[in-house]
Motif scaffolding. Sequence first.
Motif, mmCIF file in Angstrom:
data_model
loop_
_atom_site.group_PDB
_atom_site.id
_atom_site.type_symbol
_atom_site.label_atom_id
_atom_site.label_comp_id
_atom_site.label_asym_id
_atom_site.label_seq_id
_atom_site.Cartn_x
_atom_site.Cartn_y
_atom_site.Cartn_z
ATOM 1 N N GLY A 1 6.266 -12.034 -2.907
ATOM 2 C CA GLY A 1 5.695 -11.213 -3.658
ATOM 3 C C GLY A 1 4.712 -10.569 -4.661
ATOM 4 O O GLY A 1 4.522 -9.852 -4.590
ATOM 5 N N ALA A 2 4.717 -11.799 -5.571
ATOM 6 C CA ALA A 2 3.105 -11.985 -6.791
ATOM 7 C C ALA A 2 2.471 -12.018 -5.134
ATOM 8 O O ALA A 2 1.727 -10.542 -5.785
ATOM 9 C CB ALA A 2 3.294 -12.646 -7.441
ATOM 10 N N ARG A 3 1.944 -12.347 -4.306
ATOM 11 C CA ARG A 3 1.045 -12.407 -3.517
ATOM 12 C C ARG A 3 0.720 -10.759 -3.015
ATOM 13 O O ARG A 3 -0.293 -10.308 -2.636
ATOM 14 C CB ARG A 3 0.670 -13.321 -2.629
ATOM 15 C CG ARG A 3 0.136 -14.587 -3.507
ATOM 16 C CD ARG A 3 0.714 -15.445 -2.038
ATOM 17 N NE ARG A 3 1.719 -16.171 -2.134
ATOM 18 C CZ ARG A 3 2.406 -16.834 -0.370
ATOM 19 N NH1 ARG A 3 1.392 -16.492 0.892
ATOM 20 N NH2 ARG A 3 3.692 -17.041 -0.394
ATOM 21 N N LEU A 4 2.668 -10.296 -2.218
ATOM 22 C CA LEU A 4 1.789 -8.690 -2.048
ATOM 23 C C LEU A 4 1.559 -7.827 -2.799
ATOM 24 O O LEU A 4 0.942 -6.853 -2.382
ATOM 25 C CB LEU A 4 3.374 -8.619 -1.082
ATOM 26 C CG LEU A 4 3.752 -9.874 0.196
ATOM 27 C CD1 LEU A 4 5.326 -8.831 0.532
ATOM 28 C CD2 LEU A 4 3.010 -9.237 1.444
ATOM 29 N N PHE A 5 1.951 -8.065 -4.524
ATOM 30 C CA PHE A 5 1.723 -6.888 -5.247
ATOM 31 C C PHE A 5 0.305 -7.667 -5.109
ATOM 32 O O PHE A 5 -0.419 -6.007 -5.543
ATOM 33 C CB PHE A 5 2.016 -7.212 -5.827
ATOM 34 C CG PHE A 5 2.659 -6.519 -7.267
ATOM 35 C CD1 PHE A 5 3.444 -5.577 -7.433
ATOM 36 C CD2 PHE A 5 1.480 -6.360 -8.527
ATOM 37 C CE1 PHE A 5 3.667 -4.724 -7.837
ATOM 38 C CE2 PHE A 5 1.485 -5.716 -9.511
ATOM 39 C CZ PHE A 5 2.424 -5.227 -9.626
ATOM 40 N N ALA A 6 -0.148 -8.905 -5.514
ATOM 41 C CA ALA A 6 -2.149 -8.362 -5.470
ATOM 42 C C ALA A 6 -2.385 -7.909 -4.470
ATOM 43 O O ALA A 6 -4.025 -7.340 -4.861
ATOM 44 C CB ALA A 6 -2.417 -9.964 -5.492
ATOM 45 N N LEU A 7 -2.270 -7.894 -2.768
ATOM 46 C CA LEU A 7 -2.704 -7.672 -2.268
ATOM 47 C C LEU A 7 -2.800 -6.189 -1.913
ATOM 48 O O LEU A 7 -3.582 -4.646 -2.018
ATOM 49 C CB LEU A 7 -1.725 -7.346 -0.769
ATOM 50 C CG LEU A 7 -2.456 -9.050 -0.336
ATOM 51 C CD1 LEU A 7 -1.790 -9.017 1.224
ATOM 52 C CD2 LEU A 7 -4.116 -8.748 -0.105
ATOM 53 N N VAL A 8 -1.289 -4.721 -2.538
ATOM 54 C CA VAL A 8 -1.656 -3.611 -3.319
ATOM 55 C C VAL A 8 -2.558 -3.196 -4.119
ATOM 56 O O VAL A 8 -3.415 -2.424 -4.068
ATOM 57 C CB VAL A 8 0.142 -3.742 -3.484
ATOM 58 C CG1 VAL A 8 0.194 -2.240 -3.991
ATOM 59 C CG2 VAL A 8 0.864 -3.240 -2.675
ATOM 60 N N ARG A 9 -2.716 -3.592 -5.249
ATOM 61 C CA ARG A 9 -3.741 -4.020 -6.393
ATOM 62 C C ARG A 9 -4.957 -3.917 -5.563
ATOM 63 O O ARG A 9 -5.627 -3.502 -5.364
ATOM 64 C CB ARG A 9 -3.898 -4.716 -7.502
ATOM 65 C CG ARG A 9 -4.133 -4.703 -8.785
ATOM 66 C CD ARG A 9 -3.773 -5.422 -9.871
ATOM 67 N NE ARG A 9 -3.814 -7.223 -9.301
ATOM 68 C CZ ARG A 9 -3.463 -7.914 -9.448
ATOM 69 N NH1 ARG A 9 -1.685 -7.893 -9.876
ATOM 70 N NH2 ARG A 9 -3.058 -8.679 -9.352
ATOM 71 N N GLN A 10 -5.780 -5.140 -4.707
ATOM 72 C CA GLN A 10 -6.786 -4.080 -4.267
ATOM 73 C C GLN A 10 -6.644 -3.674 -3.018
ATOM 74 O O GLN A 10 -7.897 -2.804 -3.032
ATOM 75 C CB GLN A 10 -6.803 -5.670 -3.238
ATOM 76 C CG GLN A 10 -7.963 -6.270 -2.446
ATOM 77 C CD GLN A 10 -8.011 -7.539 -1.655
ATOM 78 O OE1 GLN A 10 -7.330 -8.519 -1.828
ATOM 79 N NE2 GLN A 10 -8.555 -7.769 -0.164
ATOM 80 N N ALA A 11 -5.751 -3.214 -2.347
ATOM 81 C CA ALA A 11 -5.693 -1.546 -1.269
ATOM 82 C C ALA A 11 -5.801 -0.793 -2.269
ATOM 83 O O ALA A 11 -6.798 -0.261 -2.091
ATOM 84 C CB ALA A 11 -4.858 -1.675 -1.094
ATOM 85 N N GLN A 12 -5.961 -0.848 -3.768
ATOM 86 C CA GLN A 12 -5.799 0.702 -4.908
ATOM 87 C C GLN A 12 -7.591 0.576 -4.926
ATOM 88 O O GLN A 12 -8.011 1.269 -5.174
ATOM 89 C CB GLN A 12 -4.996 0.714 -5.636
ATOM 90 C CG GLN A 12 -3.432 0.499 -5.458
ATOM 91 C CD GLN A 12 -2.732 1.716 -6.118
ATOM 92 O OE1 GLN A 12 -3.016 1.138 -7.201
ATOM 93 N NE2 GLN A 12 -2.133 2.684 -6.190
#
Length: 316
Positions: free
Chosen positions: A280-291
């Motif tokens: 979950g944290a890694r996916l959240f980090a990917l979302v942050r990177q996308a933004q």
Amino acid sequence: MPLILVTTSPRVAPGLLSHRAWQVLAAGPVRTASPDHPHLPFLAEAGIEVEVTAPDPAALVREAQGGDVVWLEADEALMRLIGHAAVALDDPPVIEVVPGSYDLPGARLLDLVAVMDRLRTRCPWDAEQTHESLAPYLLEEAYEVLETIEEGDRGALREELGDLLLQVAFHARVAADRPADEGGFDVDDVAAGIVDKLVRRHPHVFAAVEVDGAEQVSDNWETIKAAERAAKSGGDAGSPVDGVPMGQPALSLAAQLLRRAGRAGLPAGLPEGVPADGLGARLFALVRQAQAEGLDPEAELRAVARAYRDMVRRRP
């Protein structure tokens, strides 16, 4: 001498006619095939006599050779028959079409309201639906709209938007069955609410506020939205993430939470207790990177998923 065909729209209040229509109707004689035509009481009030008779295209054009004849409400089929009858004459009369009233943009929405009301009162299935029973259809239709946009199918988009619009009209009609003091409302209340909101949140269009570009429009929107939340809660502005729908897909949920928090200058890190190496944290980090890269993570993953689907379909 002309045969004058006066057309009207059923979506315009009876009695509201163009000046030219009133002129030709007053000159008469006036015929119609509709004994219950909604304009008849208003014509009678104005002292205009209307003869109700079955349409006879050949007789109408022959009569018009000798003097003016006015026919109230001619549909396309009758107009074609009149045209055929006229060209068959050696000396055909002039045929003039006078719009008595015509639709404004959005007028067909009145048809949707009328159809929905009839379905709600006469169809057993429609009559028993509730907001809760309709909720799955709302989600399904919204996703179908999204799919047509992704596929670039503009013809299908028109149809799917209609299906989505039906859901709005259906929910409003269900709500109209409740008294106002029990949370009842109708489609006009829905429309009035969104109109008021759009006007409030676009002061650069409906007031004297000036903006430099789209980014400032977005900032003003969020500022006004926060003020509205504070007004509703008695002065407490609440959290910038209040109102974020938690039922949306997780990627778009994380993106919206990060976007709201970022506008308020809040940190994008996860709280203590969330394993940093967890999925979950890694996916959240990917979302942050996308933004950070100006990308929509939901759209990016959907595009890859569609490419994968297409590849699987092509396999023998």
